[in-house]
Write a protein that holds these residues in place. Structure first.
Motif, PDB file in Angstrom:
ATOM      1  N   SER A  77       0.838  -1.210   0.000  1.00 51.74           N
ATOM      2  CA  SER A  77       0.000   0.000   0.000  1.00 51.74           C
ATOM      3  C   SER A  77       0.866   1.250   0.000  1.00 51.74           C
ATOM      4  N   TYR A  93      -1.851   5.111   4.921  1.00 52.57           N
ATOM      5  CA  TYR A  93      -2.920   5.799   5.637  1.00 52.57           C
ATOM      6  C   TYR A  93      -3.101   7.239   5.189  1.00 52.57           C
ATOM      7  N   LEU A  97      -7.699   6.476   5.731  1.00 51.73           N
ATOM      8  CA  LEU A  97      -8.357   5.204   6.043  1.00 51.73           C
ATOM      9  C   LEU A  97      -8.162   4.809   7.502  1.00 51.73           C
ATOM     10  N   SER A  98      -6.948   4.990   8.008  1.00 49.87           N
ATOM     11  CA  SER A  98      -6.675   4.650   9.400  1.00 49.87           C
ATOM     12  C   SER A  98      -7.486   5.531  10.342  1.00 49.87           C
ATOM     13  N   SER A 137     -13.480   2.961   7.935  1.00 51.07           N
ATOM     14  CA  SER A 137     -12.574   3.083   6.789  1.00 51.07           C
ATOM     15  C   SER A 137     -13.343   3.063   5.477  1.00 51.07           C
ATOM     16  N   VAL A 140     -14.771   6.518   4.764  1.00 51.82           N
ATOM     17  CA  VAL A 140     -13.738   7.420   4.252  1.00 51.82           C
ATOM     18  C   VAL A 140     -13.423   7.084   2.798  1.00 51.82           C
ATOM     19  N   LEU A 141     -13.404   5.785   2.461  1.00 53.37           N
ATOM     20  CA  LEU A 141     -13.164   5.376   1.071  1.00 53.37           C
ATOM     21  C   LEU A 141     -14.215   5.969   0.141  1.00 53.37           C
ATOM     22  N   GLY A 161      -7.370  13.834   1.593  1.00 54.44           N
ATOM     23  CA  GLY A 161      -7.173  12.723   2.524  1.00 54.44           C
ATOM     24  C   GLY A 161      -6.638  13.200   3.862  1.00 54.44           C
ATOM     25  N   SER A 165      -8.383  13.085   7.677  1.00 52.91           N
ATOM     26  CA  SER A 165      -7.680  12.613   8.870  1.00 52.91           C
ATOM     27  C   SER A 165      -7.815  13.615  10.009  1.00 52.91           C
ATOM     28  N   SER A 253      -7.125   0.804  -0.226  1.00 54.77           N
ATOM     29  CA  SER A 253      -8.232   0.777   0.730  1.00 54.77           C
ATOM     30  C   SER A 253      -8.506  -0.641   1.204  1.00 54.77           C
ATOM     31  N   GLY A 257      -7.222  -0.648   4.854  1.00 55.24           N
ATOM     32  CA  GLY A 257      -8.459  -0.580   5.628  1.00 55.24           C
ATOM     33  C   GLY A 257      -8.759  -1.877   6.357  1.00 55.24           C
TER      34      GLY A 257
END
Length: 342
Positions: A77, A93, A97-98, A137, A140-141, A161, A165, A253, A257
């Motif tokens: 990733s 991240y 996603l985190s 997650s 957020v995706l 992104g 966060s 993701s 994720g």
């Protein structure tokens, strides 16, 4: 020819280290099991000491598999994100996603009063945190994809992104101010990461999802090579920027994720391992980097997990602390030795 031979030798060496790190992970812990006995247990699925058999097969073996899957998934990733955004500080991240997963877990643990009663009751079980992290997650995706459909500039997605966060972190901070000490402790333990809390079915599911993410990542190896020289150059080669960007986001993701949902947010690995692969192999070709990152990610997580088990001790150190403490100096040393990151 000489470079191909050198790469082959490095791959064989890394694979050997991976096997040794795997066996060491099974042998070391608060109960030390001789390596020969570990091999006997793996081959025959039994041993005269039933306690050793249980420790290896029911606890350490699944945890070692989870460590490999975590290292592999986060490392790939990170490689994809660093190439997509052409930013050496990008990681798995970076899309938020985190943070989304953390928000989902925070709502389950500390914000159940925000949920309908039947939903809150449903989440009060062993799978509640997993479900919360997954949906956080996933949300957020969806937001990232919505933004990506409105923007042509890839770098703008990176900024969005980061904003996601920041937003989720702010909401988590608000939830913590209304939480009890017990809730805060439970959430803190989740953020420290854990590789050993999954049952057999969860390990199987994690393995399947990571495999799907890796297969998706493999399909964009050549387009990623083109993106290294810029989007305009990639278009001149006939590469679809939109398709490559969408697959990159989906693959990241799926990998980041899902791993975060199962084991918590793991620091350092996704950011640093791709750099280590580039510095060791001295190449930017993703065909080589893909395999190198896989091996180095698995090795790194196994070594960190072995250290966290603290052989001959009755306690463990959080895996997140080990990945950062062990990894950061190694990367700094490699960067200084190689005169920087390219």
């Amino acid at each position: 020819m000489q470079k191909t031979f050198k790469n082959s030798s490095l791959f064989i060496g890394l694979f050997t280290i991976l096997i040794l790190a795997f066996l060491a992970n099974l042998a070391l812990g608060n109960v030390l099991i001789p390596l020969g006995d570990v091999c006997e247990i793996l081959i025959h699925q039994s041993h005269e000491k039933q306690t050793w058999t249980y420790i290896v097969l029911e606890y350490r073996f699944p945890k070692a598999i989870v460590a490999i899957l975590t290292g592999v998934g986060l490392s790939i990733s990170g490689l994809i994100m660093q190439t997509l955004f052409r930013n050496p500080l990008a990681g798995p991240y970076v899309l938020g996603l985190s943070s989304g997963a953390s928000l989902g877990v925070a709502i389950v643990i500390m914000g159940s009063f925000l949920l309908p009663t039947f939903v809150a009751d449903f989440l009060v079980n062993d799978y509640g945190i997993l479900i919360g992290a997954f949906f956080g997650s996933f949300l957020v995706l969806l937001l990232v994809f919505f933004v990506a459909s409105k923007l042509k500039d890839t770098m703008s997605i990176l900024i969005v992104g980061l904003m996601f966060s920041s937003l989720t972190s702010a909401i988590i901070n608000v939830l913590t101010s209304f939480s009890s000490a017990e809730q805060l402790q439970k959430f803190t333990f989740w953020t420290l990461g854990s590789l050993g809390n999954l049952n057999q079915n969860q390990v199987y599911l994690l393995a399947i999802v990571v495999l799907i993410g890796l297969l998706l990542s493999f399909t964009i190896i050549k387009p990623l090579d083109g993106l290294l020289l810029g989007e305009n150059y990639a278009r001149s080669l006939g590469i679809s920027i939109k398709r490559t960007r969408n697959i990159s986001i989906i693959a990241t993701s799926i990998l980041a994720g899902t791993i975060t949902a199962f084991v918590g947010p793991i620091a350092f690995v996704g950011l640093a391992i791709p750099h280590m692969a580039k510095l060791i192999f001295q190449t930017s070709q993703h065909k080589t980097l893909f395999v190198a990152t896989l091996l180095l990610g698995g090795i790194t997580m196994l070594v960190c997990d072995t250290i966290s088990q603290m052989p001959n001790q009755d306690f463990t150190i959080p895996i997140n602390a080990i990945t950062s403490i062990l990894g950061a100096p190694v990367v700094i040393w490699l960067i200084i030795r190689k005169k920087g990151i390219r």
